[in-house]
Design an enzyme around this catalytic site. Structure first.
Site, PDB file in Angstrom:
ATOM      1  N   TYR A  95      -1.028  -9.954   0.355  1.00 10.29           N
ATOM      2  CA  TYR A  95       0.023  -9.453   1.258  1.00 10.29           C
ATOM      3  C   TYR A  95      -0.091 -10.114   2.628  1.00 10.29           C
ATOM      4  O   TYR A  95      -1.165 -10.542   3.030  1.00 10.29           O
ATOM      5  CB  TYR A  95      -0.020  -7.928   1.370  1.00 10.29           C
ATOM      6  CG  TYR A  95      -1.288  -7.315   1.919  1.00 10.29           C
ATOM      7  CD1 TYR A  95      -1.523  -7.214   3.289  1.00 10.29           C
ATOM      8  CD2 TYR A  95      -2.262  -6.809   1.057  1.00 10.29           C
ATOM      9  CE1 TYR A  95      -2.673  -6.627   3.787  1.00 10.29           C
ATOM     10  CE2 TYR A  95      -3.423  -6.231   1.543  1.00 10.29           C
ATOM     11  CZ  TYR A  95      -3.621  -6.150   2.911  1.00 10.29           C
ATOM     12  OH  TYR A  95      -4.776  -5.582   3.392  1.00 10.29           O
ATOM     13  N   HIS A 126      -7.576  -8.196  -2.729  1.00 10.83           N
ATOM     14  CA  HIS A 126      -8.859  -7.552  -2.437  1.00 10.83           C
ATOM     15  C   HIS A 126      -8.801  -6.068  -2.750  1.00 10.83           C
ATOM     16  O   HIS A 126      -7.733  -5.460  -2.769  1.00 10.83           O
ATOM     17  CB  HIS A 126      -9.269  -7.760  -0.972  1.00 10.83           C
ATOM     18  CG  HIS A 126      -8.304  -7.151   0.003  1.00 10.83           C
ATOM     19  ND1 HIS A 126      -7.149  -7.777   0.386  1.00 10.83           N
ATOM     20  CD2 HIS A 126      -8.307  -5.955   0.649  1.00 10.83           C
ATOM     21  CE1 HIS A 126      -6.486  -7.008   1.234  1.00 10.83           C
ATOM     22  NE2 HIS A 126      -7.158  -5.887   1.407  1.00 10.83           N
ATOM     23  N   TYR A 177       0.835  -1.205   0.000  1.00 13.28           N
ATOM     24  CA  TYR A 177       0.000   0.000   0.000  1.00 13.28           C
ATOM     25  C   TYR A 177       0.868   1.252   0.000  1.00 13.28           C
ATOM     26  O   TYR A 177       1.917   1.301   0.649  1.00 13.28           O
ATOM     27  CB  TYR A 177      -0.856   0.044   1.261  1.00 13.28           C
ATOM     28  CG  TYR A 177      -2.075  -0.840   1.239  1.00 13.28           C
ATOM     29  CD1 TYR A 177      -3.246  -0.427   0.626  1.00 13.28           C
ATOM     30  CD2 TYR A 177      -2.058  -2.083   1.868  1.00 13.28           C
ATOM     31  CE1 TYR A 177      -4.370  -1.223   0.630  1.00 13.28           C
ATOM     32  CE2 TYR A 177      -3.184  -2.890   1.874  1.00 13.28           C
ATOM     33  CZ  TYR A 177      -4.342  -2.460   1.256  1.00 13.28           C
ATOM     34  OH  TYR A 177      -5.453  -3.249   1.257  1.00 13.28           O
ATOM     35  N   ARG A 218      -3.526 -11.934   3.304  1.00 13.34           N
ATOM     36  CA  ARG A 218      -4.813 -11.476   2.794  1.00 13.34           C
ATOM     37  C   ARG A 218      -4.968 -11.911   1.341  1.00 13.34           C
ATOM     38  O   ARG A 218      -4.065 -11.695   0.541  1.00 13.34           O
ATOM     39  CB  ARG A 218      -4.919  -9.938   2.831  1.00 13.34           C
ATOM     40  CG  ARG A 218      -4.984  -9.261   4.190  1.00 13.34           C
ATOM     41  CD  ARG A 218      -6.108  -9.712   5.106  1.00 13.34           C
ATOM     42  NE  ARG A 218      -7.395 -10.045   4.520  1.00 13.34           N
ATOM     43  CZ  ARG A 218      -8.339  -9.194   4.136  1.00 13.34           C
ATOM     44  NH1 ARG A 218      -8.173  -7.902   4.251  1.00 13.34           N
ATOM     45  NH2 ARG A 218      -9.498  -9.622   3.664  1.00 13.34           N
ATOM     46  N   HIS A 278     -10.770  -2.611  -1.315  1.00 11.43           N
ATOM     47  CA  HIS A 278     -11.689  -2.054  -0.317  1.00 11.43           C
ATOM     48  C   HIS A 278     -12.693  -1.139  -1.018  1.00 11.43           C
ATOM     49  O   HIS A 278     -12.293  -0.314  -1.849  1.00 11.43           O
ATOM     50  CB  HIS A 278     -10.920  -1.256   0.727  1.00 11.43           C
ATOM     51  CG  HIS A 278      -9.934  -2.065   1.519  1.00 11.43           C
ATOM     52  ND1 HIS A 278     -10.235  -2.612   2.743  1.00 11.43           N
ATOM     53  CD2 HIS A 278      -8.654  -2.430   1.254  1.00 11.43           C
ATOM     54  CE1 HIS A 278      -9.169  -3.265   3.205  1.00 11.43           C
ATOM     55  NE2 HIS A 278      -8.197  -3.178   2.324  1.00 11.43           N
TER      56      HIS A 278
HETATM   57 FE   LIG Z   1      -6.306  -4.312   2.574  1.00 12.71          FE
END
Ligand SMILES: [Fe+3]
Lengths: 207, 240
Positions: free
Chosen positions: B145, B158, B106, B155, B160
């Site tokens: 990640y 995905h 991110y 995870r 959000h």
């Molecule tokens: Fe996330």
């Protein structure tokens, strides 16, 4: 799972906003500049009438620690008790949206915003609701957004008649919804501490 | 005008507040029951947004942060409709997304994962649904990640999603997953949702009809917000 008739769709399930919610909803706080304007940082616009106030607070978890990655949204009426919405009860000032996005200081968990004090809002069955701010709270570890309201300490008479406050069976829990008033440098400040657990757990609503 | 309230939220398809396999929820979940509140004007209203709030490029994550070229990764379209429980489209509503880059990193000052930042990828976008509730994003498929929960949690890929609707009680944040991801069945955040069908509805489906040949793969993801009753409640001052 026959909760609803099959001709209806079912709501999409909630998932946590996670630790990086700022990227999506407040990228400046994540550390970069991308949009012409971020949304939710001007709640009232330039023409709002009424008393200018500041609201500050903190969200505290079950270990008595501040939640530093929480994001709150506030939804409020103007000083006449009207929401900026077609069914909001009446007109609002040009530029008044009544909606804000609030992020914390990543070091302390403290948050704050400037707005105007809302007026009383018409409630169900013609019973007036005391002035209040509606909050929606999301963060890592919160699986579905939490809804609560802040009422104003100096509206004791209206609060005592408020149909929502009065629905809360336990009188001591009602106090968790009251923002504490003080004056600092000539500005009226309300402090609203939201506790997710413990004896003084804030009242959260299933709205 | 007499307003109509929203259907009661079906909490059985949502994750409960306390889901110990997702460890962070333990200290961040209220312990008292929620107080059930019938809708008033404070609940049925909510913020409205218009085209002056956003720019046309905001829904193109391939271009909206590009500096010296396109971001690295699999080019995808994510599109679908925002509907309510009555299967009616929700027009002109704000949809915001955020995601990791193709390496699972991110662009956030708190993300320290060793995968590199992509200099051409911001990782967020926003758009308004059209009059049919339709929305469209172009982006890069996010990578999986690792995260600190159990020692080896990853995870699934995905995106959000944050959606508004017309009333503040429709406010929803969720996550889109991708069809066929082997990590889905191992994720404590996904499985915080107790209902298998509700999980399945978070999985975007490959949409070959919307795919742009030789250019961009498409996935379809519809979002359902709470619907409103057709019966009205009284909110006029007593005696009037
Ligand atoms: Fe996330």
């Amino acid at each position: 799972m026959a909760f609803q008739d099959p001709q209806y769709l079912r709501e999409t399930a909630s998932q946590t906003a996670g630790p990086y919610v700022h990227i999506g909803l407040a990228p400046g706080a994540a550390g970069f500049d991308i949009y012409r304007q971020e949304l939710g940082f001007d709640i009232t616009g330039p023409n709002a009438k009424g008393e200018k106030i500041r609201v500050e607070g903190i969200v505290i978890d079950g270990m008595d620690s501040p939640i530093k990655d929480v994001l709150l949204e506030v939804w409020q009426a103007n000083s006449e008790g009207h929401y900026a919405h077609p069914e909001g009860g009446g007109p609002v000032e040009e530029g008044f949206r009544g909606w804000g996005r609030v992020i914390t200081d990543f070091e302390t968990g403290e948050w704050g915003f400037d707005t105007v004090k809302p007026g009383p809002v018409m409630g169900r069955n013609g019973r007036m609701m005391a002035p209040h701010l509606n909050f929606w709270i999301v963060a890592r570890g919160i699986n579905i957004g939490l809804n609560t309201r802040m009422y104003f300490e100096d509206e004791a008479e209206a609060n005592a008649k408020d149909p929502v406050i009065n629905m809360i069976e336990w009188e001591r829990r009602r106090a968790t919804l009251i923002g504490k008033r003080s004056v600092r440098d000539g500005v009226t400040v309300y402090r609203f501490e939201i506790r997710l657990q413990g004896e003084d757990e804030t009242v959260f609503f299933d709205v | 005008m007499k307003p109509a309230e929203f259907y009661q939220r079906n909490r059985e398809i949502h994750p409960p507040a306390l889901t110990p396999n997702y460890k962070t929820s333990v200290a961040r979940s209220p312990r008292f029951s929620l107080i059930s509140l019938q809708n008033s004007m404070s609940e049925i209203t909510g913020p409205t947004f218009g085209h002056s709030d956003i720019d046309a490029i905001d829904n193109d994550l391939i271009k909206n942060y590009a500096k010296a070229g396109d971001p690295i990764g699999e080019r995808i379209i994510v599109h679908g409709r925002v509907l309510d429980e009555n299967a009616r489209p929700v027009p002109n509503t704000l949809v915001e997304i955020w995601q990791a880059n193709a390496g699972g990193r991110y662009r956030h000052k708190k993300d320290t994962y060793l995968a590199p930042i992509d200099p051409n990828f911001g990782g967020c976008g926003r758009t308004l649904t059209d009059e049919n509730g339709y929305y469209f994003f172009r982006t890069i498929k996010p990578g999986a990640y690792p995260w600190r929960n159990w020692v080896n949690n990853w995870r699934p890929a995905h995106i959000h999603f944050s959606v508004f609707g017309t009333g503040f009680v429709q406010r929803l944040i969720t996550q889109l997953y991708f069809e066929g991801d082997p990590l889905l069945k191992h994720c404590p955040i996904v499985h915080a949702i107790p209902d298998a069908d509700a999980i399945d509805r978070l999985v975007a489906r490959l949409d070959l009809n919307a795919t742009i040949p030789l250019d961009t793969i498409a996935y379809k993801f519809d979002i359902v917000l709470r619907g409103r009753r057709s019966t009205l409640f009284e909110n006029r001052l007593e005696g009037n």
